[in-house]
Write an enzyme that holds these catalytic residues in place. Structure first.
Site, PDB file in Angstrom:
ATOM      1  CG  ASN A  24       0.122  -0.019   2.613  1.00  0.00           C
ATOM      2  OD1 ASN A  24       1.271  -0.038   2.434  1.00  0.00           O
ATOM      3  ND2 ASN A  24      -0.718  -0.636   3.305  1.00  0.00           N
ATOM      4  CG  ASP A  26       2.094   1.350   4.869  1.00  0.00           C
ATOM      5  OD1 ASP A  26       3.341   0.985   4.095  1.00  0.00           O
ATOM      6  OD2 ASP A  26       2.294   1.277   5.761  1.00  0.00           O
ATOM      7  CG  ASP A  30       1.323  -4.464   3.200  1.00  0.00           C
ATOM      8  OD1 ASP A  30       1.382  -5.914   2.353  1.00  0.00           O
ATOM      9  OD2 ASP A  30       0.991  -3.157   3.044  1.00  0.00           O
ATOM     10  CG  ASP A  99       7.317 -15.610  16.507  1.00  0.00           C
ATOM     11  OD1 ASP A  99       7.351 -15.835  17.524  1.00  0.00           O
ATOM     12  OD2 ASP A  99       8.759 -15.223  16.097  1.00  0.00           O
ATOM     13  CG  ASP A 200       9.996 -14.855  21.628  1.00  0.00           C
ATOM     14  OD1 ASP A 200      10.920 -15.238  20.592  1.00  0.00           O
ATOM     15  OD2 ASP A 200       9.596 -14.334  22.335  1.00  0.00           O
ATOM     16  CD  GLU A 242      14.378 -17.882  20.268  1.00  0.00           C
ATOM     17  OE1 GLU A 242      14.854 -16.497  20.193  1.00  0.00           O
ATOM     18  OE2 GLU A 242      13.272 -17.566  20.947  1.00  0.00           O
ATOM     19  CG  HIS A 316      13.788 -12.335  13.325  1.00  0.00           C
ATOM     20  ND1 HIS A 316      13.149 -13.862  13.079  1.00  0.00           N
ATOM     21  CD2 HIS A 316      13.843 -11.492  14.146  1.00  0.00           C
ATOM     22  CE1 HIS A 316      13.322 -13.669  14.991  1.00  0.00           C
ATOM     23  NE2 HIS A 316      13.253 -12.282  15.618  1.00  0.00           N
ATOM     24  CG  ASP A 317      17.274 -11.623  16.458  1.00  0.00           C
ATOM     25  OD1 ASP A 317      16.219 -10.209  16.183  1.00  0.00           O
ATOM     26  OD2 ASP A 317      15.729 -12.181  17.274  1.00  0.00           O
TER      27      ASP A 317
END
Length: 540
Positions: A24, A26, A30, A99, A200, A242, A316-317
């Site tokens: 969209n 921004d 998404d 997650d 997590d 995790e 992602h880490d």
């Protein structure tokens, strides 16, 4: 209902929604953006998508602070979008893994808003409280994000416990009503067609703060078995916990083949091998390659038929693996393919992090272009301690979490085709050379190599059930191993470095066997391996 163990032959793709695809304009990825790219993931061949957190959240900790477990954060879309994603993915034989953060909630969750109203409130006991005096917390425990792990609430004359941010109060798993709320919520998502969950910091739910125990508390496995019995075992799911504190013995409990806990765990022993002993991750050290071989071999051997491995280089880490342990310049494609071969030849479920299949690299930004709170904090803390700016930036370029969070590189148009607006974080400057459009058109690309590896895992059972044996344990350049099951055998050979090395095939292998995959077009008959060369041989 007993699990069918479909996940033993599966490959999972992790999406960091904020950076995957913006629909969209921004500047933030998404759910509709993910829906638009499902055909790309089907082409790659993955079986499941693990979504980093998308539930409603104030985003104090990138969505790991959930304020409503049954709603989607407006940043990513709506619950309707999530239902559409589950349905569209299912039509392509792809499952959605959510997650879930069950150790703590956001302080903006209704439960906590109620809990801090009074000690008599029915939700008060959903969290971990201790009486005390202002300025004198119950003990000296520290939160992972810095400061005391205890936060004073004057109107209650009590402290609440938080292992992470002050806005992430820990949930009290000793309360059966809380546990039931969690089970009801998970069953609600299962009803919606979710195919699995990533849990997590799950090894911290049985904390005993009075005894200063955070992970592996005495009731941990009791809680997990109850959780599994009340929820996961009622469906055919993939579940991964995790567990930073896991060793192989604990992993056998977590991933017991009887299905009493999870399908598998994420453990991180191999991830910490390039930092100085007893120092922070920013204190860089060369990778201990022999130790890397030992760690992988230990997990492969000890979980064989007693548990199950998750296989990953990136998330992602973590920084991009091709920049970290490969060569992201002249040997980018060769080293990316070698690292993929090494990992996907092992027993376990492989996880591919978005862009890994393209050989995306670390981004070397100036400090003002980073967004990650951990990165910005360490920069300022180390400046104050007298570190050189150049040295701090070198560490950030090597290990910063934003390396993984730059937008997915779709094509060579502005912003790499990620967004028509201004992206929330800068795009890596090499997107014109490294992008999905280009790689899909090139049969020799990293993308097509990953696609072939995924196909092999579905074709040959030996990838799922073969026994692992490490070869050349003391060789400082070559990572070689075999996988053996009834009737077939694989030999996986990887030159881990950017130099030519001498190599002889092990006894019983002639070189005339079928080559399932190799990252050089021509297999040299000479007794050497070229820089980052990788091959998988198979014999029936």
């Amino acid at each position: 209902m007993q699990e069918s163990k479909w996940w033993k032959n599966a490959v999972v793709y992790q999406i960091y929604p904020r950076s995957f695809k913006d629909s969209n304009g921004d500047g933030i990825g998404d759910l509709q953006g993910i829906i638009r790219k499902l055909d790309y993931l089907k082409e790659l061949g993955v079986d499941a998508i693990w979504l980093s957190p998308v539930c409603r959240s104030p985003q104090d900790d990138n969505g790991y602070d959930i304020s409503d477990y049954r709603d989607i954060d407006s940043m990513f879309g709506s619950l309707k979008d999530m239902e559409e994603l589950i349905k569209e993915a299912e039509e392509r034989n792809i499952r959605i893994i959510m997650d879930l953060v069950l150790n703590h909630s956001s302080d903006e969750h209704l439960w906590f808003i109620e809990a801090r109203k009074s000690r008599e409130n029915p939700y008060h006991d959903y969290y971990v409280w201790r009486d005390g005096t202002e300025g004198l917390p119950p003990n000296d425990m520290r939160a992972c994000f810095g400061g005391s792990a205890w936060e004073w609430v004057p109107e209650l004359s009590q402290y609440y416990f938080h292992q992470f941010s002050v806005k992430q109060p820990d949930l009290n798993w000793e309360n059966p009503k809380l546990r039931q709320e969690i089970y009801d919520m998970i069953l609600w998502w299962m009803e919606k067609g979710v195919g699995g969950f990533r849990l997590d910091v799950i090894d911290q739910i049985a904390k005993e703060p009075d005894l200063k125990i955070t992970n592996n508390g005495p009731r941990l496995h009791e809680y997990i078995r109850e959780l599994s019995k009340e929820t996961f075992r009622k469906g055919d799911l993939i579940t991964v916990g995790e567990a930073w504190g896991a060793n192989t013995e604990l992993a056998k409990l977590y991933s017991n083949p009887d299905g009493s806990e999870f399908s598998m765990v994420f453990q991180f022993e191999h991830i910490n091998l390039d930092q100085q002993p007893d120092k922070e991750k920013w204190d860089l050290a060369p990778l201990d390659f022999l130790k890397l071989k030992q760690v992988f071999a230990k997990w492969q051997r000890e979980l064989y038929r007693t548990g199950w491995n998750s296989l990953f280089w990136n998330n992602h880490d973590l920084p991009r693996i091709v920049s970290r342990w490969g060569n992201d310049k002249e040997y980018r494609e060769k080293s990316a393919k070698m690292l993929a071969t090494l990992l996907h030849g092992m027993q376990g479920t492989p996880y591919i992090y978005q862009g890994e299949e393209l050989g995306m690299t670390n981004a070397e930004f100036e400090i003002e272009d980073y967004r990650d709170i951990e990165t910005l904090n360490v920069y300022h803390e180390r400046l104050e301690k007298g570190y050189q700016k150049e040295d701090i930036l070198n560490s950030i370029h090597a290990k910063g979490r934003d390396n993984a969070r730059t937008p997915m590189q779709w094509d060579d148009s502005p912003n790499a085709g990620f967004s028509e607006g201004t992206p929330w974080i800068r795009v890596n400057g090499n997107y014109r050379e490294i992008n999905a459009k280009q790689e899909m058109a090139d049969k020799g690309s990293v993308f097509h190599y990953y696609k072939k590896l995924i196909g092999l895992r579905k074709t040959y059972e030996v990838f799922a059930d073969g026994k692992f044996e490490l070869l050349l344990e003391e060789d400082k350049d070559i990572f070689a191993y075999t996988r053996t099951s009834e009737g077939e055998k694989l030999l996986i050979i990887c030159n881990f470095h950017e130099k030519e090395v001498p190599f002889l095939l092990p006894e019983g292998w002639s070189g005339k066997e079928e080559i399932l995959i190799a990252n050089y077009n021509e297999i040299a008959e000479t007794e050497k391996l070229r820089p980052y060369e990788a091959r998988i041989y198979r014999k029936a």
